[in-house]
Design an enzyme around this catalytic site. Structure first.
Site, PDB file in Angstrom:
ATOM      1  N   GLU A 151     -16.140   0.017  22.231  1.00  0.00           N
ATOM      2  CA  GLU A 151     -16.462  -0.498  20.893  1.00  0.00           C
ATOM      3  C   GLU A 151     -16.599  -2.018  20.880  1.00  0.00           C
ATOM      4  O   GLU A 151     -15.780  -2.722  20.282  1.00  0.00           O
ATOM      5  CB  GLU A 151     -15.404  -0.062  19.885  1.00  0.00           C
ATOM      6  CG  GLU A 151     -15.399   1.422  19.630  1.00  0.00           C
ATOM      7  CD  GLU A 151     -14.484   1.824  18.486  1.00  0.00           C
ATOM      8  OE1 GLU A 151     -13.595   1.036  18.130  1.00  0.00           O
ATOM      9  OE2 GLU A 151     -14.674   2.934  17.952  1.00  0.00           O
ATOM     10  N   GLU A 307     -16.021   9.781  19.686  1.00  0.00           N
ATOM     11  CA  GLU A 307     -14.685   9.753  19.087  1.00  0.00           C
ATOM     12  C   GLU A 307     -14.788  10.193  17.639  1.00  0.00           C
ATOM     13  O   GLU A 307     -15.668   9.748  16.902  1.00  0.00           O
ATOM     14  CB  GLU A 307     -14.111   8.323  19.053  1.00  0.00           C
ATOM     15  CG  GLU A 307     -13.677   7.743  20.370  1.00  0.00           C
ATOM     16  CD  GLU A 307     -13.053   6.349  20.167  1.00  0.00           C
ATOM     17  OE1 GLU A 307     -12.570   6.051  19.046  1.00  0.00           O
ATOM     18  OE2 GLU A 307     -13.074   5.563  21.108  1.00  0.00           O
ATOM     19  N   TRP A 315      -5.192   3.566  10.888  1.00  0.00           N
ATOM     20  CA  TRP A 315      -5.502   2.158  10.638  1.00  0.00           C
ATOM     21  C   TRP A 315      -5.957   1.849   9.206  1.00  0.00           C
ATOM     22  O   TRP A 315      -6.264   0.717   8.897  1.00  0.00           O
ATOM     23  CB  TRP A 315      -6.541   1.654  11.649  1.00  0.00           C
ATOM     24  CG  TRP A 315      -7.632   2.643  11.957  1.00  0.00           C
ATOM     25  CD1 TRP A 315      -7.681   3.495  13.028  1.00  0.00           C
ATOM     26  CD2 TRP A 315      -8.817   2.910  11.198  1.00  0.00           C
ATOM     27  NE1 TRP A 315      -8.818   4.277  12.993  1.00  0.00           N
ATOM     28  CE2 TRP A 315      -9.541   3.930  11.888  1.00  0.00           C
ATOM     29  CE3 TRP A 315      -9.358   2.394  10.019  1.00  0.00           C
ATOM     30  CZ2 TRP A 315     -10.758   4.436  11.420  1.00  0.00           C
ATOM     31  CZ3 TRP A 315     -10.570   2.895   9.556  1.00  0.00           C
ATOM     32  CH2 TRP A 315     -11.247   3.911  10.263  1.00  0.00           C
ATOM     33  N   LYS A 356       0.634   5.719  16.997  1.00  0.00           N
ATOM     34  CA  LYS A 356       1.482   6.907  17.164  1.00  0.00           C
ATOM     35  C   LYS A 356       1.337   7.903  16.022  1.00  0.00           C
ATOM     36  O   LYS A 356       1.683   9.064  16.179  1.00  0.00           O
ATOM     37  CB  LYS A 356       2.949   6.520  17.395  1.00  0.00           C
ATOM     38  CG  LYS A 356       3.597   5.699  16.319  1.00  0.00           C
ATOM     39  CD  LYS A 356       5.010   5.312  16.763  1.00  0.00           C
ATOM     40  CE  LYS A 356       5.671   4.348  15.809  1.00  0.00           C
ATOM     41  NZ  LYS A 356       4.957   3.053  15.710  1.00  0.00           N
TER      42      LYS A 356
END
Ligand code: GAL
Ligand code: ZN
Length: 679
Positions: A151, A307, A315, A356
């Site tokens: 990216e 992805e 995020w 996570k």
């Protein structure tokens, strides 16, 4: 030489970060990958510090084992060059490679991508690693695709450090040759910005007030070119060592600062990372526009969704999970729009670090996790869809995206309204076609538009005479061009055209703009079209339509009675001008009329929650029906149709239908629009 991805079936898998796990877990990983139907895995995206733990000392042992393990389990590899994030030792040795923001802040190590893409030091080390990776793994039978960096521009897409400044000056020297030419192009006689030599030029850092807009535009162009330079430098090493292997770098959907058309030219396969927000009811409509770009970037060639998230991301301010069925719908949407693969970030949910709580195929709960269940079910389904590969989306309508113009229209505090943007206008127009069941391709200025009936130009603030001539030729050859407000305003130097807008588009459109009338935030106005009132927002224009027919007029307000929408017909073609940002109902009515007049069929039954897209293969075509509504939608299939996914009579709530049929056959959708929601 065409380099293609050699893989059996639809690509299915995701990013795998084995370095975050003890080896015992790797065995379990591949066992579960097989169970989930995974055939393609991305590794080593952020592994530089492990692969080169000290300057010049490479440690490939662990990656050898990972690749071997995948290979012996029949899983192919998308191998990252691992240059996406420099190790701490490199940064401590050369702190000058850290990026700097427009206000002079140095960004510290501690996240990822902490490098300046113009840094010659970074480049040297990155290319050395790329070469080492290529030499080590280029011949490995599991490796099928190079994944360069990750990216580009994700965290740092513009950099104002000393190395960037030097690189920018070099770029300007090559472009302008003489400082006189730069002064003229930048209009430095305004506000006393005259330069005596290139040495005096800096990138547009935060200043006392609005920045010179041409300087800013050149900095946008430069930054995209500079990152492309880094990319092509890596690609050159890969081509030299592994001339047969295809190369990609994963894009970040449409909303990005880089000229993806130029990047696509430098790679073999377009790949995209897409994270539609499950909390946004329109996210799938914008995703469809995003995928139109992925197709358009290589003239319709199949691409890969490299992805996506199996559920929530980590995020956003608030990270809402995907409801049951939504991930499946999102995956089929990418396939419908020409993808030959569906991959995820990431395989196994992380235990530590900022991601996570990002969903993964294998959730924290392991095999029992909902994401694992849903992903494995999808993996099994995709096994039966290999026939889709290589087929291409067929669209009658294209939409023009020009990065130069998009960047120019993003200059803060120097436009009639800071609310104007290409993406704002493009999304409105695209939503209108989406809601009518019409598929749109995004195309570049230099593409061959001949196969399209309608070319939409939601905004072309910066319009060159050459592009204007191509648009005229398209209309003269019988095509329909639709141009949105505030187009043809400036030339390639961001100078206003003599006589004002629409500048070089005047002969095509037959109108002249006297003045731009933006609307204060939250205000709306009205137009009158075919006896009905419709709203508009953001901008309107004082227009003279001497050489065009008025189709709609402003109604009320200072522009009352003046032309709002016009058309100029020439031969079989037509050129429409839409001088305000029409609200959804008016835009839909107008777009419907334009499509009807141009012979583009709308699809009954499709709508905001029901998307229908067709891919055309060599022997047959494939129709996808994606139902995001809460009710089942009846369908009727053509004779001889072969249902690949779903049910032959209806598409269940949040369900999918994929049908193979003869090219000209049509799948009919009988949705009752009263039951479906508008989004
Ligand atoms: C992408 C990135 C991945 C991962 C993902 C999370 O931007 O390439 O490495 O961070 O976002 O959504
Ligand atoms: Zn820099």
């Amino acid at each position: 030489m065409t380099r293609t991805l050699k893989l059996d079936g639809i690509a299915f898998g995701g990013d795998y970060n084995p370095e975050q796990w003890p080896r015992e877990v790797w065995e379990e990983d591949v066992r579960l990958m097989r169970r989930a139907g995974v055939n393609f895995i991305t590794v080593s995206v952020f592994s530089w510090p492990l692969l080169e733990p000290e300057e010049g000392r490479f440690d490939f042992g662990w990656l050898d084992d990972v690749i071997e393990l995948l290979h012996s389990n029949g899983i192919a590899v998308d191998l990252a060059t691992a240059t996406a994030t420099p190790p701490a030792w490199l940064i401590r040795k050369f702190p000058e490679i850290l990026p700097v923001t427009a206000d002079g802040t140095h960004l510290e190590f501690g996240s990822r991508q902490a490098y300046c893409f113009s840094s010659p030091i970074f480049r040297e080390y990155a290319l050395r690693l790329t070469r080492a990776m290529a030499e080590r793994y280029g011949q490995h039978p599991a490796v099928r695709l190079w994944h360069v960096s990750n990216e580009y521009g994700d965290h740092v897409s513009r950099c104002w450090c000393a190395a960037s400044a030097e690189h920018f000056r070099g770029w300007l020297r090559a472009k302008y040759t003489s400082i006189g030419a730069l002064n003229e192009a930048w209009g430095t006689s305004c506000w006393g910005q005259h330069y005596l030599d290139f040495e005096a030029i800096e990138p547009p850092r935060d200043s006392t007030g609005p920045i010179n807009s041409t300087q800013r535009l050149d900095f946008e162009r430069f930054s995209s070119d500079a990152m492309l330079e880094l990319f092509t430098a890596e690609v050159a090493v890969l081509r030299e060592v592994t001339p047969e292997l295809p190369v990609t770098t994963n894009f970040m959907s449409i909303l990005h600062d880089l000229d993806y058309f130029a990047f696509a030219d430098a790679e073999d396969i377009v790949t995209d990372d897409a994270y539609p927000d499950p909390a946004d009811p329109r996210a799938h409509i914008d995703a469809s526009l995003n995928y139109a770009l992925m197709r358009g970037a290589k003239d319709g060639a199949p691409w890969l969704l490299l992805e996506q998230s199996a559920s929530a991301v980590s995020w956003r301010d608030v990270n809402v999970p995907k409801a049951p069925g939504v991930m499946r719908l999102d995956s089929y949407q990418a396939l419908a729009h020409g993808a030959d693969g569906v991959m995820y970030f990431q395989w196994r949910a992380a235990k530590f670090g900022p991601e996570k709580f990002h969903a993964a195929i294998l959730g924290h709960r392991g095999e029992a996790s909902r994401t694992f269940q849903e992903c494995s079910a999808l993996g099994a389904e995709l096994k039966g869809l290999g026939a889709l590969k290589g087929s291409r989306v067929v669209a009658d309508v294209a939409m023009l995206l020009d990065w130069d113009s998009k960047w120019a229209l993003a200059a803060p505090d120097s436009l009639p309204s800071n609310r104007l943007s290409w993406i704002g206008q493009a999304r409105d127009w695209h939503r209108a076609t989406f809601n009518l069941g019409v598929t749109v391709d995004l195309v570049r200025a230099g593409a061959d538009w001949a196969r399209y009936k309608v070319l939409m130009v939601p905004n072309l603030y910066l319009a060159t005479p050459a592009l204007a001539a191509r648009l005229e030729a398209f209309a003269e050859a019988g095509g329909t061009v639709v141009v949105g407000a505030f187009s043809g305003v400036v030339d390639q130097n961001d100078h206003v055209y003599d006589g004002g807008a629409p500048g070089p588009l005047r002969p095509l459109l037959g109108v002249e703009v006297d003045e731009v009338w933006p609307l204060p935030d939250g205000d709306t106005g009205h137009i009158m079209m075919d006896g009905a009132r419709h709203g508009f927002h953001t901008v309107s224009e004082w227009l003279d339509a001497a050489d065009a027919q008025t189709v709609a007029s402003y109604c009320g307000g200072e522009l009352d009675g003046r032309p709002a929408v016009t058309v100029r017909r020439q031969g079989d073609g037509a050129a429409w001008y839409v001088s305000g940002c029409l609200a959804d109902d008016g835009l839909r009515t107008l777009v419907r009329r334009i499509l009807d007049e141009s012979g583009v069929p709308v699809r009954t039954g499709a709508g905001p929650e029901i998307e229908v897209v067709v891919r055309r293969g060599v022997e047959s075509s494939f129709t996808f029906v994606l139902n995001r509504s809460a009710v089942a939608v009846p369908v009727s299939l053509p004779d001889g149709a072969d249902v690949l996914v779903g049910d032959s009579r209806q598409v269940s709530a949040r369900g999918v239908l994929v049908v193979r049929h003869e090219h000209e056959a049509i799948v009919r959708v009988a949705a009752d629009s009263a039951q479906l929601q508008a989004v």
